[in-house]
Every structure is written in C-alpha cells, then in structure tokens.
Design an enzyme around this catalytic site. Structure first.
Site, PDB file in Angstrom:
ATOM      1  N   LYS B 103       0.956  -1.286  -0.062  1.00 53.36           N
ATOM      2  CA  LYS B 103      -0.051  -0.144   0.074  1.00 53.36           C
ATOM      3  C   LYS B 103       0.885   1.222  -0.046  1.00 53.36           C
ATOM      4  O   LYS B 103       1.551   1.438   0.837  1.00 53.36           O
ATOM      5  CB  LYS B 103      -0.883   0.101   1.253  1.00 53.36           C
ATOM      6  CG  LYS B 103      -1.952   1.140   1.131  1.00 53.36           C
ATOM      7  CD  LYS B 103      -2.870   1.378   2.251  1.00 53.36           C
ATOM      8  CE  LYS B 103      -3.366   2.948   2.394  1.00 53.36           C
ATOM      9  NZ  LYS B 103      -3.770   3.121   3.702  1.00 53.36           N
ATOM     10  N   GLY B 164      -7.718   9.952  10.030  1.00 58.54           N
ATOM     11  CA  GLY B 164      -8.026  10.049  11.392  1.00 58.54           C
ATOM     12  C   GLY B 164      -9.018  11.153  11.781  1.00 58.54           C
ATOM     13  O   GLY B 164      -9.482  11.585  13.026  1.00 58.54           O
ATOM     14  N   ALA B 190      -9.492   6.023   4.669  1.00 59.05           N
ATOM     15  CA  ALA B 190      -9.351   7.511   5.439  1.00 59.05           C
ATOM     16  C   ALA B 190     -10.438   8.213   5.445  1.00 59.05           C
ATOM     17  O   ALA B 190     -11.416   8.484   4.446  1.00 59.05           O
ATOM     18  CB  ALA B 190      -7.940   8.095   4.733  1.00 59.05           C
ATOM     19  N   GLY B 191     -10.956   8.759   6.596  1.00 58.07           N
ATOM     20  CA  GLY B 191     -11.807   9.468   7.094  1.00 58.07           C
ATOM     21  C   GLY B 191     -13.117   8.661   7.230  1.00 58.07           C
ATOM     22  O   GLY B 191     -14.074   9.546   7.905  1.00 58.07           O
ATOM     23  N   ASN B 212      -9.541   2.033   9.763  1.00 63.22           N
ATOM     24  CA  ASN B 212      -8.648   1.824  10.930  1.00 63.22           C
ATOM     25  C   ASN B 212      -9.037   2.607  12.205  1.00 63.22           C
ATOM     26  O   ASN B 212      -9.543   2.037  13.027  1.00 63.22           O
ATOM     27  CB  ASN B 212      -7.219   2.345  10.532  1.00 63.22           C
ATOM     28  CG  ASN B 212      -5.988   1.994  11.304  1.00 63.22           C
ATOM     29  OD1 ASN B 212      -6.163   1.584  12.576  1.00 63.22           O
ATOM     30  ND2 ASN B 212      -4.839   2.046  11.084  1.00 63.22           N
ATOM     31  N   THR B 213      -8.944   4.084  12.088  1.00 66.61           N
ATOM     32  CA  THR B 213      -9.215   4.813  13.289  1.00 66.61           C
ATOM     33  C   THR B 213     -10.453   4.355  14.159  1.00 66.61           C
ATOM     34  O   THR B 213     -10.581   4.432  15.194  1.00 66.61           O
ATOM     35  CB  THR B 213      -8.914   6.130  13.052  1.00 66.61           C
ATOM     36  OG1 THR B 213      -7.668   6.438  12.444  1.00 66.61           O
ATOM     37  CG2 THR B 213      -8.829   7.149  14.271  1.00 66.61           C
TER      38      THR B 213
END
Lengths: 389, 263
Positions: B103, B164, B190-191, B212-213
């Site tokens: 990635k 994040g 992301a986001g 993830n986050t």
C-alpha cells in the site's frame, strides 16, 4: 522569512497579557469549538479563566489525541554524550563554571550504552551533549550516529545549534530528528540567563530548527524551558513558533515538550509564577493538543510519576524512561533494576521519575495503552547498499 | 440470501470488502480480536512499526498479532516522504519475507497526512515495473487515478476525508468520477468514521473500504469491527441490487400514469 525576523513583529506581550486575563466567555467560545484555531484561542485556553474547565479540556484533548495517535505511547531514551560546555547559563548544571566532573564519552562507550538501551526495549535514541566545539565536534557526533544506527532505527540529536552544512552531515549519517529548547523567547530574559558563550546569540538559536529542516531533518522538537520567565508568555511564543514552522517546514513532524525547571548544580531557583503548577502543566498540555492535534507531545523524566501516569491518558504521546542525564551514566546502571549503582555527580539535572523502562511500560499497559518502541525504520534514512550490509 | 460478489484485487479473491488498518490499537491482542471480528481478508501494517531485520525483535512485534492464514498482510509505506524512501521500505518488506504487495502511502505533510501525488506516481511506476502489486493511497483526484491505472496499479485508494478525521465521504463528487472511470477496484480509504460512512461508500459503488481509526479507537473495537462488517455488506448489497435514482423533483411513475387518457 526566518522566525528570528518574525518574532519581534508579533504581539507576544499583548497575547501573554490576554492569557492572564481572558474572560470565561472567551474560554467557553474556544471550548465550544473543541479546537484552538488562533494564537488568541490558545491564549484563552491557558488563562486562569480556563482553569475551572480543565476537566472538559482534558476530555477534548484525550479525544483528539486518540483520534490521531490511537491509544499508544512512544518510548525514547536520551543518551548523554558530553557535559563539556563553553556556555554560561545560569540555570544549567553543565554551565562552564560549575565544578562538576567533565567528560565526553568515547564512541565505543556510546555504542555500548546504546546496546544497553536497546536491551531495555528502546528503538529511538536522543543524543544529548553540551556545546563544545572541540569535544563535541561534528565529526564525533556523526561517528556516534553512524555506529549507533544499526542498533537504533531512530536517532535524534539535542546539541548546540550549528550550521546547515553540519546538520546535513548528521542527516546524511542517519539522524532523523532534532530537539532544540529555545530556553526563553523573551529577549531580556534570554540575555540575562546566557551570560557567556555562543549561546548568547538568540537569533541563531531561534532559527536552528529551520536550518536543521533545510539540512534534511524530519522531526523538530521544541520548547522553552519553563521557569526562566513567565510561563504564559513563553507558551504563547512557542505556539507562534510552531505555527511558523508548520508553514515553513511543512514536511517535518513537530514535537512539543513541557520541560519544567529541575534542581541542578548551580542552584538556580525559578521565580514564583514563572513555572507552571501540575494543574497548569496539564492545562498547557490540553491547550497544545487543542491547537496542534497531530503534534507529538513529550513528557520526560523531569516529571514525577503521578503526573506522568496522568498525562498518558490526557494527551502525551512520547515518553522517556529510566534516563541518566550524566554522560556515561548508563555504564553504571544495573541492567536488571535499571538504576544507577552509585550517585551521578556529573548529571545535567536530577530526574523526578526513576522508574525503569519495564516499569513504565507496565504502567502504560495498565492504563489500556500500547507501548510503541519502534516507529521508524533506518531504511528511510539510509541508502540501499548501506541498509543491506 | 444472495451473496455479494467477492472483491478481486490483482487476481486474488477476498470475501470481505472491508479492509482494515492495524495502527492505533491499545494492544496487539485488541488488534487481533478486532481483525477477527471484522471478517476482513486484508490487513495493512506500517512497516516502520515492524522489525524487518533478519532477527526477531520482541519490541517491534506487531506482525506477530496478524494471523497469516487469515489475512493477506499488506505492508504500507507510511513514514516515507518521497518516492525513494517508499521504494526502499518496500524492498525491505520483501526481504523480510512479506508478500510483494504494497500500500503506497507517501504523505510528507504531517499535519493533514495528505498524499503527495507526484511522488506517489513516481514510486508506483518503479514498483509496478519491479513486479509489485501496488495499491496507492491518493487524494480524490480522478486524473491522478487514471494515471496510476495507466502505470499498472492494482487499485486506487482515494481518501474520503483526511486520515483520522472521521469526517466521512467529503470528496463524494470526485470519488464518483473515479468510480465511474475505474478499470481497477476503487477502495475508499481514510476518514471513514462510522459504519454509515462505509455503507455510503459502498452504495456509491466503491469496491471496498479501508478502515482503521474508527475501529481502533472505539470503546469496544471488536463490536465496532463487526458493525463495519455489516455496514459494508449492506452497502454493497444495495449497490448490487440497484439503488433507485434520487431526484429532487417528483418523477413520472408507471404505476399511476396521469396522462394515459391522452393516448
């Protein structure tokens, strides 16, 4: 424009005054946003009017930190190379007229101590030394970096400010970060504290991080030393400096410390009100986090255990453990207990939290946080042939 | 119940369209449990956190918590500031015995972690030529997405909003263009801060999402991982079922024609 040219144009004194008497309404406006977007916002958050809202700020700080860093604490260890120094600084144990045993450890000893630190778990090293052109020469530091890099994937320096060319040699050797405490952003205080030596040049020090960035350093550590002048003034100036660096050094990671004056040889005693209380330290940390959600915030062994335990949950991201502030100090450590066998008369200051790395890690895990030892790889800073060897 | 179509990246089939990142967890154990609950078949790992040398390192053991029979480990180049650094760290992961998948993450801007399009394209070109399966993390720029497909990337991974932030799909219009033009799977990365964001990305026609986050920092990461798994499945099912078009105005409907008397 360099920060030394910007600083005199900023209304730091006015903002510091505002930080002392902002109204509760001002504070609540910032808290409602959940973020400090301007220097004024930050100043309001460190004001006495914000103190009753500390719990709320701590929750905001925790949420911002967890979103950006997760539940993790990154560990690092300082390695003191030398306490030789040509400067006279009223507050520092290494000040040139202080009668302490002076030593610059040989490269081989630095490597041996680095191996000891690696056995404790550390994968991130901060090389520290006094400022001495002869003993702490550039060639010596480069050699230490080169020989320690196979043991420590991340190496940063905290040394006397130098030139772009010298920093470039260190970056080339594999150094990725730098820490420079400005000590004071208040010109009169700076002049009064630094009475002899190259450190008297305040502008040169102010622009150090920008020179290091130009030379290729990727992590910039900064702070005043709290206790030399009114802490709110210093903190506002620090934030102005950090905001400047975010624009001029946009590819670098910022790392903010909260060092409070510790007892040291020389006997310097901070004035009442110049240094933060524990509560004010937490307030300051929360205000930093609400201003810079992604900045590293470092809590070192200058802080006592109860404070550091609390800071894990509130917004610190980087911590040292079991630090010796005496060059060669680790050589005298018992590797099982990670405590010195004999007193360390050549130390820069006396640490407040002497827990071993293992004890610190256990404390961090007990609080539901992961201990991150390694978060950098030498392959980022090394050419491929070197990394393969 | 009809199963959703599986996700295929570079010829490899994944039953789940949820991809999971492994940063920010409170412990290796918490991460392992969340991965299991997510049902994912692909977990990304920041190589800077892992030990890549010939000897095992007990203090950099993140890989030990990712069960290799359950997941394809997708090394990411997080921490790299330019193409050279990203390529170097990819090489190191290969030497460490990880699959030749990467990635590609190059975000020199540490405050917003926005990816550098120029360095990403450069690195992608080099790595694809060397035989890597490259999954680049990009801003939602449709032309960049096309350029990356032209050089042979296996997916494109536009960001919904900055890493994040949990702000969801802020780049919807651009991501829709990327999806419309894509020749490879589009992974929204992301986001994504809530299962509803993930469902939305899937309904838009994204092939997968990477989270993830939102999982790692949830009070209960395991439950959050299953919530995301369900949302991704629902969103995909809705997409495959064919969502009705949305219109601001009332539309002619065949069931109750109003003008039939004119025929």
């Amino acid at each position: 424009m360099k920060f030394s040219e910007v600083l005199p144009t900023l209304p730091i004194g006015k903002l510091a005054a505002y930080a002392a008497d902002a109204s509760e309404r001002d504070v609540l406006k910032v808290i409602a946003k959940g973020r400090a977007e301007t220097l004024e916002d930050f100043a309001a958050l460190i004001s006495p009017a914000a103190a009753p809202h500390l719990e709320e700020m701590a929750h905001l700080s925790q949420a911002l930190t967890q979103r950006n860093f997760g539940r993790t604490i990154h560990m690092f260890a300082p390695l003191y190379l030398s306490n030789e120094c040509v400067n006279k600084c009223k507050y520092c144990g290494f000040s040139r007229d202080n009668e302490i045993p002076r030593v610059t450890i040989p490269v081989a000893q630095a490597v041996r101590e680095t191996e000891m630190l690696a056995r404790q778990g550390f994968r991130s090293l901060l090389l520290v030394a006094g400022e001495h052109p002869k003993w702490v020469s550039n060639g010596y530091v480069v050699e230490v970096i080169r020989q320690c890099l196979p043991i420590m994937p991340s190496i940063a320096i905290e040394l006397g400010p130098t030139t772009v060319a010298n920093y470039a040699k260190m970056a080339e050797a594999g150094c990725e970060g730098i820490v420079v405490y400005q000590e004071s952003y208040h010109p009169e205080t700076y002049a009064a504290m630094h009475t002899a030596g190259p450190k008297r040049n305040m502008a040169f020090r102010l622009d150090t991080l920008e020179r290091a960035y130009e030379a290729g350093m990727r992590r910039l550590g900064m702070s005043p030393l709290y206790g030399l002048y009114e802490w709110r003034h210093e903190a506002v100036a620090l934030v102005a400096h950090a905001m400047h660096l975010m624009k001029t050094c946009w590819r670098a990671e910022l790392s903010i410390g909260l060092p409070r004056m510790r007892p040291a040889t020389g006997g310097f005693a901070p004035k009442m009100g110049d240094v933060m209380s524990d509560r004010q330290t937490v307030q300051l940390l929360c205000a930093f986090r609400m201003t810079f959600p992604r900045a590293d915030i470092t809590a070192t062994t200058r802080e006592r255990p109860a404070v550091r335990d609390g800071l894990v949950l509130i917004g610190a991201t980087h911590m040292s453990a079991g630090a010796s502030t005496e060059p060669g100090g680790y050589s005298d450590y018992d590797e099982t207990t990670w405590r010195p066998r004999t007193p360390q008369p050549g130390e820069q200051f006396h640490i407040a939290d002497d827990r071993s790395p293992r004890e610190m890690a256990a404390m961090i895990r007990r609080q539901g946080y992961e201990v991150v030892w390694k978060d950098f790889d030498r392959s980022f800073v090394e050419r491929e042939e070197a990394a393969a060897s | 119940m009809t199963q959703n179509e599986p996700l295929i990246i570079a010829g490899r089939t994944f039953q789940s369209r949820l991809l999971v990142g492994t940063g920010k967890f409170s412990s290796g154990e918490a991460m392992r449990e969340a991965l299991r609950a997510s049902g994912t078949g692909l977990a990304t790992v920041a190589l800077k956190r892992a030990s890549l040398g010939p000897t095992k390192d007990a203090f950099a053991d993140i890989l030990d918590f990712i069960e290799p029979d359950r997941y394809l480990v997708l090394p990411n180049t997080s921490g790299a500031r330019d193409a050279d650094e990203a390529v170097r760290i990819a090489h190191l992961s290969e030497k460490a015995g990880l699959p030749k998948w990467v990635k590609l993450e190059i975000h020199p801007d540490v405050n917003y972690l926005l990816p550098d399009p120029i360095e990403t394209l450069k690195a992608a070109e080099i790595l694809v030529k060397e035989g890597w399966t490259v999954l680049p993390y990009i801003n939602a720029d449709p032309v960049l997405a096309m350029r990356l497909q032209d050089v042979g990337c296996a997916t494109v991974m536009p960001l919904g909003s900055p890493i994040g932030t949990n702000r969801g799909i802020e780049n919807e219009a651009q991501i829709r263009i990327i999806i419309a033009q894509a020749r490879v799977p589009v992974v929204v990365d992301a986001g994504i801060g809530a299962p509803s964001h993930a469902a939305k990305a899937m309904e838009m026609g994204a092939d997968a999402v990477l989270v993830n986050t939102a999982i790692a920092v949830a009070r209960d990461p395991v439950r959050m991982a299953s919530a995301f798994a369900a949302a991704v499945e629902c969103g995909r099912a809705a997409f495959e079922a064919g969502l009705p078009p949305v219109s601001a105005n009332a539309k002619a409907s065949a069931t109750s024609p109003l003008t039939a008397f004119l025929d």
